[in-house]
Design an enzyme around this catalytic site. Structure first.
Site, mmCIF file in Angstrom:
data_model
loop_
_atom_site.group_PDB
_atom_site.id
_atom_site.type_symbol
_atom_site.label_atom_id
_atom_site.label_comp_id
_atom_site.label_asym_id
_atom_site.label_seq_id
_atom_site.Cartn_x
_atom_site.Cartn_y
_atom_site.Cartn_z
ATOM 1 N N GLU A 167 0.800 -1.239 0.000
ATOM 2 C CA GLU A 167 0.000 0.000 0.000
ATOM 3 C C GLU A 167 0.829 1.284 0.000
ATOM 4 O O GLU A 167 0.555 2.203 0.774
ATOM 5 C CB GLU A 167 -0.964 0.002 1.190
ATOM 6 C CG GLU A 167 -1.909 -1.195 1.195
ATOM 7 C CD GLU A 167 -2.895 -1.174 2.358
ATOM 8 O OE1 GLU A 167 -2.808 -0.276 3.213
ATOM 9 O OE2 GLU A 167 -3.761 -2.068 2.400
ATOM 10 N N ASN A 210 2.251 -5.328 -3.000
ATOM 11 C CA ASN A 210 0.844 -5.633 -2.699
ATOM 12 C C ASN A 210 0.069 -4.320 -2.561
ATOM 13 O O ASN A 210 0.544 -3.396 -1.902
ATOM 14 C CB ASN A 210 0.810 -6.422 -1.376
ATOM 15 C CG ASN A 210 -0.501 -7.119 -1.122
ATOM 16 O OD1 ASN A 210 -1.002 -7.846 -1.967
ATOM 17 N ND2 ASN A 210 -1.062 -6.922 0.073
ATOM 18 N N HIS A 246 -10.387 -6.464 -1.603
ATOM 19 C CA HIS A 246 -11.415 -6.354 -0.561
ATOM 20 C C HIS A 246 -12.597 -5.679 -1.244
ATOM 21 O O HIS A 246 -12.523 -4.499 -1.583
ATOM 22 C CB HIS A 246 -10.923 -5.482 0.601
ATOM 23 C CG HIS A 246 -9.759 -6.069 1.338
ATOM 24 N ND1 HIS A 246 -9.896 -7.130 2.207
ATOM 25 C CD2 HIS A 246 -8.439 -5.762 1.327
ATOM 26 C CE1 HIS A 246 -8.701 -7.443 2.702
ATOM 27 N NE2 HIS A 246 -7.806 -6.635 2.182
ATOM 28 N N GLU A 276 -6.011 -10.704 -1.101
ATOM 29 C CA GLU A 276 -6.688 -10.520 0.201
ATOM 30 C C GLU A 276 -8.207 -10.494 0.035
ATOM 31 O O GLU A 276 -8.885 -9.614 0.557
ATOM 32 C CB GLU A 276 -6.237 -9.206 0.862
ATOM 33 C CG GLU A 276 -4.754 -9.117 1.099
ATOM 34 C CD GLU A 276 -4.336 -7.917 1.951
ATOM 35 O OE1 GLU A 276 -5.214 -7.258 2.556
ATOM 36 O OE2 GLU A 276 -3.121 -7.654 2.011
ATOM 37 N N ASP A 278 -12.028 -10.593 0.250
ATOM 38 C CA ASP A 278 -13.227 -10.774 1.055
ATOM 39 C C ASP A 278 -14.302 -9.889 0.438
ATOM 40 O O ASP A 278 -13.992 -9.024 -0.363
ATOM 41 C CB ASP A 278 -13.030 -10.512 2.562
ATOM 42 C CG ASP A 278 -12.336 -9.208 2.904
ATOM 43 O OD1 ASP A 278 -12.468 -8.232 2.137
ATOM 44 O OD2 ASP A 278 -11.678 -9.142 3.961
HETATM 45 C C1 XIL Z 1 -5.552 -6.321 8.703
HETATM 46 C C2 XIL Z 1 -5.803 -7.482 9.648
HETATM 47 O O1 XIL Z 1 -6.700 -8.360 9.040
HETATM 48 C C3 XIL Z 1 -6.361 -6.956 10.941
HETATM 49 O O2 XIL Z 1 -6.471 -8.018 11.884
HETATM 50 C C4 XIL Z 1 -5.464 -5.854 11.506
HETATM 51 O O3 XIL Z 1 -6.053 -5.308 12.666
HETATM 52 C C5 XIL Z 1 -5.240 -4.772 10.479
HETATM 53 O O4 XIL Z 1 -4.727 -5.358 9.290
HETATM 54 N N1 XIL Z 1 -4.654 -4.764 3.945
HETATM 55 C C6 XIL Z 1 -3.591 -5.533 4.345
HETATM 56 C C7 XIL Z 1 -3.712 -6.384 5.549
HETATM 57 O O5 XIL Z 1 -2.586 -5.604 3.619
HETATM 58 O O6 XIL Z 1 -2.507 -6.529 6.220
HETATM 59 C C8 XIL Z 1 -4.764 -5.875 6.488
HETATM 60 O O7 XIL Z 1 -4.918 -6.806 7.542
HETATM 61 C C9 XIL Z 1 -6.048 -5.636 5.756
HETATM 62 C C10 XIL Z 1 -5.866 -4.599 4.680
#
Ligand code: XIL
Length: 515
Positions: A167, A210, A246, A276, A278
């Site tokens: 990020e 990423n 996401h 990632e 969801d």
């Molecule tokens: C998130 C975790 O899932 C949480 O448990 C934590 O509190 C914060 O981070 N992008 C990412 C991940 O690259 O590392 C993040 O994970 C979600 C967003």
């Protein structure tokens, strides 16, 4: 000798064997049945497709919840520590490392034939509090090098891949880079340095960049693409890119956008991960059943995009049971494949179909005269509307001219019957603007739903930057649901700023089903 607090051994081969024999087992089994065959697991299906199927792992759940551990072992062949390898959790105090959670996850994976992707060496979140902008550039850079080297060396040869930088792009800032302590103190060169240190620490591991929100075509994925190209041109050792994905069922990128995006990153020579996944469901109003169906379609779309692109090697979900998803931090949600009791949700079947390379199927166009074959019949505008034959597209189109700053653009009423049943839909249109270098073109649905107390709901279903004089595809998927019966639905196409000519062709809304 390295000691772990525990290794939970789950007899995965036995589980698989008993599933295929149809024996009883207290491990929850997925509902899915192969046509005429025994149940199969996601990891078996992924292996057949030549892909990896992954999940982010919560160290605390792994240590305490046996069902969690058994489902993880049964369904996934690729794991990523959700938090345990981030800098803050690993080195809360300068020089003092807490390896136990990360070790446990790696040992679990090795015991269950799973590969591991480390996550993440450089991120502006979950950085230890002792790393701050009072540090000099030399101090921060040597702390970062030390962190990368120490962490990667510990797991050298055992991890398939690492998310090195996470990020770093934020197009809302002037520079386009995330305002992190790293950017502030070191400038953008920290990105190249991090990859070089990572390559030196473990030359065998695949190194990933990423990023969040780069699944759809647009400013952020363009910026990230240019950044990757520039870094690769400079010889920076980046092997792959992760598109986090996401999403939310109420609005997510079209399969075309996702595939086009994957393809252009692959053309740089990068390995692709969808890293990632969801899908929130509760931003989409309506019945739970239709929200979960929209989620099934979203997962099918995302997974099939990876299966259909040769350069994509893995889809990783950000967890697998709704019981532990980070999305619940903002209130209870249902973003993953299994419910809180580890029952497979419709989402699971979406992944099964996606792994078979089955794209979701589209129904007939629900927009009357969406192809403008009857000129502008049924379409209206607050400015001037002209119907044309466009030579470039070889299609009919309409153009809205003489728009001022407050112009709505183009609209089409009368979609109530077609859309009031709700569900997942695909939207697509060709758009072109004239009169500005680049503007954002948006498609919206205006829903009149008096019983909800809100007379008019405005849903943005697709948006993208459009450059002067070029036909571009404006597309997206959206989930539509209603708290009560709508009384009218209108589609609008507009732009910000509004004072440009806007031409539109081939407007389609199609309902999306699994096959
Ligand atoms: C998130 C975790 O899932 C949480 O448990 C934590 O509190 C914060 O981070 N992008 C990412 C991940 O690259 O590392 C993040 O994970 C979600 C967003």
């Amino acid at each position: 000798m390295r000691r772990s607090r525990f290794i939970r051994q789950v007899p995965v081969l036995l589980v698989v064997a008993s599933l295929s024999l149809g024996c009883g087992d207290d491990t929850p089994s997925p509902e899915h049945e192969d046509a005429g065959g025994p149940s199969t697991t996601l990891r078996q299906l992924a292996a057949r497709a030549g892909k990896r199927i992954g999940a982010a792992v919560d160290a605390a759940a792994l240590a305490t919840d046996e069902t969690y551990a058994s489902v993880l072992a049964r369904e996934f062949d690729y794991v990523t520590p959700e938090n345990a390898m981030k800098w803050g959790p690993l080195e809360p105090v300068d020089g003092s490392y807490a390896w136990a959670d990360a070790d446990d996850i790696v040992e679990f994976a090795e015991a269950h034939g799973q590969e591991v992707k480390g996550h993440t060496l450089v991120w502006h979140r979950q950085t230890p509090s002792w790393v701050d902008s009072s540090m000099s550039a030399d101090e921060l850079s040597s702390a970062l090098e030390d962190h990368i080297t120490t962490t990667m060396t510990r797991y050298k040869g055992r991890l398939r891949a690492w998310d090195v930088v996470n990020e770093a792009v934020d197009v809302a800032t002037d520079s386009g880079f995330t305002q992190s302590v790293f950017y502030e103190v070191l400038g953008p060169s920290y990105i190249a340095d991090a990859f070089r240190w990572a390559r030196a620490a473990d030359p065998e591991a695949l190194l990933f960049y990423n990023e969040v929100g780069i699944e759809r075509l647009g400013e952020k994925s363009d910026f990230t693409y240019d950044l990757m190209q520039e870094l690769l041109d400079q010889g920076v050792p980046i092997d792959g890119i992760g598109l986090q994905s996401h999403v939310s069922t109420h609005r997510y990128p079209s399969l075309n956008d996702l595939q086009a995006n994957l393809r252009r990153f692959a053309s740089l020579g990068l390995v692709l991960n969808i890293s990632e996944v969801d899908a929130r469901t509760r931003l989409m109003p309506g019945e739970k059943e239709s929200r979960l169906f929209a989620q099934r379609i979203a997962f099918q779309q995302i997974v099939s995009a990876c299966v259909l692109e040769a350069g994509c090697e893995a889809v990783t979900f950000w967890g697998f049971t709704d019981k532990y998803s980070w999305i619940n931090d903002e209130g209870p949600e249902d973003p993953l494949l299994f419910d809180r009791d580890y029952e497979a949700k419709p989402a699971y079947d979406g992944v099964v179909d996606g792994l078979a390379g089955e794209r979701p199927a589209l129904g007939p166009n629900l927009v009357p005269n969406g192809d403008f074959s009857q000129e502008d019949a049924g379409w209206s505008s607050d400015a001037e509307l002209n119907s044309i034959d466009d030579d470039v597209l070889d299609m009919r189109a309409v153009c809205v001219t003489g728009r001022d700053g407050g112009s709505m653009g183009l609209s089409r009423a009368g979609l109530l019957d077609a859309l009031s049943g709700g569900g997942p839909f695909s939207f697509q249109a060709r758009v072109r603007i004239e009169g500005a270098e680049s503007v954002s073109v948006e498609a919206r649905l205006l829903v009149e739903e008096p019983a909800s107390g809100e007379p008019l709901q405005e849903l943005n279903i697709a948006a993208r930057p459009v450059t002067n004089g070029e036909w571009m595809e404006l597309a997206g998927y959206f989930g539509l649901g209603f708290e009560s019966s709508p009384t009218a639905i209108t589609l609008t196409l507009s732009s910000t700023p509004a004072d440009v000519d806007l031409c539109v062709a081939d407007v389609r809304i199609e309902s999306v089903s699994a096959r």
